[in-house]
Design a protein around this motif. Sequence first.
Motif, PDB file in Angstrom:
ATOM      1  N   ILE A  35      -9.620  19.742  11.576  1.00 41.52           N
ATOM      2  CA  ILE A  35      -8.934  20.884  10.958  1.00 41.52           C
ATOM      3  C   ILE A  35      -7.493  20.506  10.621  1.00 41.52           C
ATOM      4  O   ILE A  35      -6.943  19.526  11.131  1.00 41.52           O
ATOM      5  CB  ILE A  35      -8.963  22.128  11.873  1.00 41.52           C
ATOM      6  N   ASP A  36      -6.883  21.304   9.748  1.00 38.02           N
ATOM      7  CA  ASP A  36      -5.513  21.039   9.323  1.00 38.02           C
ATOM      8  C   ASP A  36      -4.525  21.775  10.214  1.00 38.02           C
ATOM      9  O   ASP A  36      -4.910  22.432  11.203  1.00 38.02           O
ATOM     10  CB  ASP A  36      -5.320  21.418   7.851  1.00 38.02           C
ATOM     11  N   THR A  37      -3.242  21.692   9.859  1.00 37.48           N
ATOM     12  CA  THR A  37      -2.199  22.302  10.690  1.00 37.48           C
ATOM     13  C   THR A  37      -2.367  23.805  10.793  1.00 37.48           C
ATOM     14  O   THR A  37      -2.229  24.378  11.883  1.00 37.48           O
ATOM     15  CB  THR A  37      -0.808  21.963  10.113  1.00 37.48           C
ATOM     16  N   GLN A  38      -2.654  24.458   9.669  1.00 43.62           N
ATOM     17  CA  GLN A  38      -2.822  25.915   9.723  1.00 43.62           C
ATOM     18  C   GLN A  38      -3.964  26.292  10.651  1.00 43.62           C
ATOM     19  O   GLN A  38      -3.838  27.219  11.465  1.00 43.62           O
ATOM     20  CB  GLN A  38      -3.076  26.477   8.328  1.00 43.62           C
ATOM     21  N   GLY A  39      -5.082  25.594  10.564  1.00 37.33           N
ATOM     22  CA  GLY A  39      -6.213  25.894  11.435  1.00 37.33           C
ATOM     23  C   GLY A  39      -5.886  25.683  12.895  1.00 37.33           C
ATOM     24  O   GLY A  39      -6.281  26.477  13.763  1.00 37.33           O
ATOM     25  N   ALA A  40      -5.144  24.604  13.183  1.00 38.16           N
ATOM     26  CA  ALA A  40      -4.782  24.313  14.571  1.00 38.16           C
ATOM     27  C   ALA A  40      -3.838  25.368  15.134  1.00 38.16           C
ATOM     28  O   ALA A  40      -4.022  25.850  16.269  1.00 38.16           O
ATOM     29  CB  ALA A  40      -4.137  22.934  14.645  1.00 38.16           C
ATOM     30  N   LEU A  41      -2.831  25.736  14.357  1.00 36.15           N
ATOM     31  CA  LEU A  41      -1.878  26.741  14.831  1.00 36.15           C
ATOM     32  C   LEU A  41      -2.541  28.116  14.951  1.00 36.15           C
ATOM     33  O   LEU A  41      -2.254  28.872  15.888  1.00 36.15           O
ATOM     34  CB  LEU A  41      -0.676  26.810  13.892  1.00 36.15           C
ATOM     35  N   ASP A  42      -3.443  28.435  14.030  1.00 34.16           N
ATOM     36  CA  ASP A  42      -4.156  29.710  14.124  1.00 34.16           C
ATOM     37  C   ASP A  42      -5.030  29.757  15.374  1.00 34.16           C
ATOM     38  O   ASP A  42      -5.089  30.779  16.074  1.00 34.16           O
ATOM     39  CB  ASP A  42      -5.018  29.943  12.885  1.00 34.16           C
ATOM     40  N   ALA A  43      -5.725  28.656  15.659  1.00 32.72           N
ATOM     41  CA  ALA A  43      -6.566  28.610  16.856  1.00 32.72           C
ATOM     42  C   ALA A  43      -5.724  28.839  18.105  1.00 32.72           C
ATOM     43  O   ALA A  43      -6.104  29.586  19.016  1.00 32.72           O
ATOM     44  CB  ALA A  43      -7.301  27.275  16.937  1.00 32.72           C
ATOM     45  N   GLU A  44      -4.577  28.180  18.158  1.00 30.84           N
ATOM     46  CA  GLU A  44      -3.698  28.348  19.311  1.00 30.84           C
ATOM     47  C   GLU A  44      -3.209  29.787  19.437  1.00 30.84           C
ATOM     48  O   GLU A  44      -3.202  30.367  20.538  1.00 30.84           O
ATOM     49  CB  GLU A  44      -2.498  27.413  19.184  1.00 30.84           C
ATOM     50  N   LYS A  45      -2.793  30.382  18.324  1.00 35.42           N
ATOM     51  CA  LYS A  45      -2.240  31.734  18.382  1.00 35.42           C
ATOM     52  C   LYS A  45      -3.306  32.775  18.727  1.00 35.42           C
ATOM     53  O   LYS A  45      -3.024  33.779  19.378  1.00 35.42           O
ATOM     54  CB  LYS A  45      -1.540  32.078  17.068  1.00 35.42           C
ATOM     55  N   ILE A  46      -4.533  32.532  18.286  1.00 41.99           N
ATOM     56  CA  ILE A  46      -5.630  33.405  18.720  1.00 41.99           C
ATOM     57  C   ILE A  46      -5.774  33.313  20.235  1.00 41.99           C
ATOM     58  O   ILE A  46      -5.850  34.336  20.934  1.00 41.99           O
ATOM     59  CB  ILE A  46      -6.950  32.989  18.038  1.00 41.99           C
ATOM     60  N   ALA A  47      -5.775  32.106  20.754  1.00 42.13           N
ATOM     61  CA  ALA A  47      -6.061  31.884  22.172  1.00 42.13           C
ATOM     62  C   ALA A  47      -4.992  32.454  23.084  1.00 42.13           C
ATOM     63  O   ALA A  47      -5.298  32.968  24.174  1.00 42.13           O
ATOM     64  CB  ALA A  47      -6.229  30.390  22.439  1.00 42.13           C
ATOM     65  N   ILE A  48      -3.729  32.386  22.697  1.00 41.05           N
ATOM     66  CA  ILE A  48      -2.652  32.869  23.573  1.00 41.05           C
ATOM     67  C   ILE A  48      -2.360  34.351  23.367  1.00 41.05           C
ATOM     68  O   ILE A  48      -1.505  34.911  24.052  1.00 41.05           O
ATOM     69  CB  ILE A  48      -1.365  32.044  23.411  1.00 41.05           C
ATOM     70  N   GLY A  49      -3.058  34.988  22.425  1.00 38.88           N
ATOM     71  CA  GLY A  49      -2.908  36.433  22.245  1.00 38.88           C
ATOM     72  C   GLY A  49      -1.940  36.851  21.169  1.00 38.88           C
ATOM     73  O   GLY A  49      -1.743  38.050  20.958  1.00 38.88           O
TER      74      GLY A  49
END
Length: 384
Positions: A35-49
């Motif tokens: 995945i690209d940067t946007q996908g990685a940052l989105d995954a992280e932000k979903i996970a931390i709330g």
Amino acid sequence: MTALPYGGTLVNRVLSDAARREILAGIDDRKTIAIDTQGALDAEKIAIGAFSPLTGFMGEADYSGVLARSRLKNGLTWTIPIILAPRIAENPGLGDIHVGDSPVLLYHGEPIAVLHVEEKFPFDKTEFARRVYGTTEDAHPDVKKLRNAGDTIFSGPIDLINRVSGADELTPEETRKEFDRRGWETVVAFQTRNPPHVAHEYIQRCALEQVDGLFIHPVVGELKKDDFPAEAVIESYQYLVDHYYPKSRVFLAPLAISMRYAGPRAAVFLAIIRKNYGCTHFIVGRDIAGVGNYYDPYGAHALFRNLDLGIEAMLFRESYYCRKCRSMVTEKTCGHPESDHSRVSMTQIRKMIVAGEQPPIEVMRPELADLLVKYRPYLEAGLK
């Protein structure tokens, strides 16, 4: 007591140490998606709330509802689709990933999350651009970026293996604890992707008169190429906080997300994020999250007046220095003609710094301008 998260519950999809070790031990047997940067940052932000109440990348019902009505299927207002459309070029085995699979998401070759695939559906990028950004022109940076996305959306809950943002970035749980520690019951968030100039400072001070604390929360994750680098934004704001603001009433922390330049739609999305971080108020200035001339500069003001997000919007007109008034003003507080006003945009400030010119003192504090000079090579590259 800080504000309730959006939707009532703060999502936590971060794996425990034991679960993380188990995933990593068997990773060679798992399918993967790069995945690209946007996908990685989105995954992280979903996970931390940060994107609560989302627990994963959007399925078709949520995606379609956001595009057509700015609503999730549960009825909550939501304006920016959070989706995963990986490129086939980086994922030759993408066609082998099916509903029911739980591939590992790789960012720069490193495992960051597990996606539990619940749906796959076609991605109409033209429709997305038209609905979200209001244009299909490649001159818009997000539309141009959209062209590189894949043609299939993969949706489902995610579990985070590893963080991708810096150690200085706080989670919503951590900022909420900090606000409580400080005794702040009302907290106003200031969204920015730029270093501070005097107009920003004026708005922040006006807002701070009305609440217990100011949370300066710059976006530093993924910006357009001619924006200031994240280091410049954080360093200049840290200087402002250290030398001009009461430290007991102002708190600074970065937010690593991909900036969506979607004008009013993005403004609502950014407000929802700050509600999840514990803020009760959100500053909405002129042309927030805008780019070029694609959006009504005060379109977000009109939108917020008709929404109840559970976070109060503080609506500010453009502020500027008036030589006759000898103070910062807006069109609401000054009757002098345009010829008496000093207005300089951030784009102009960037160009002045590249040219070796000092922005006027009524526009930017000289010491902040001096601090930004060292970022001239970065700006020169971005303006080409």
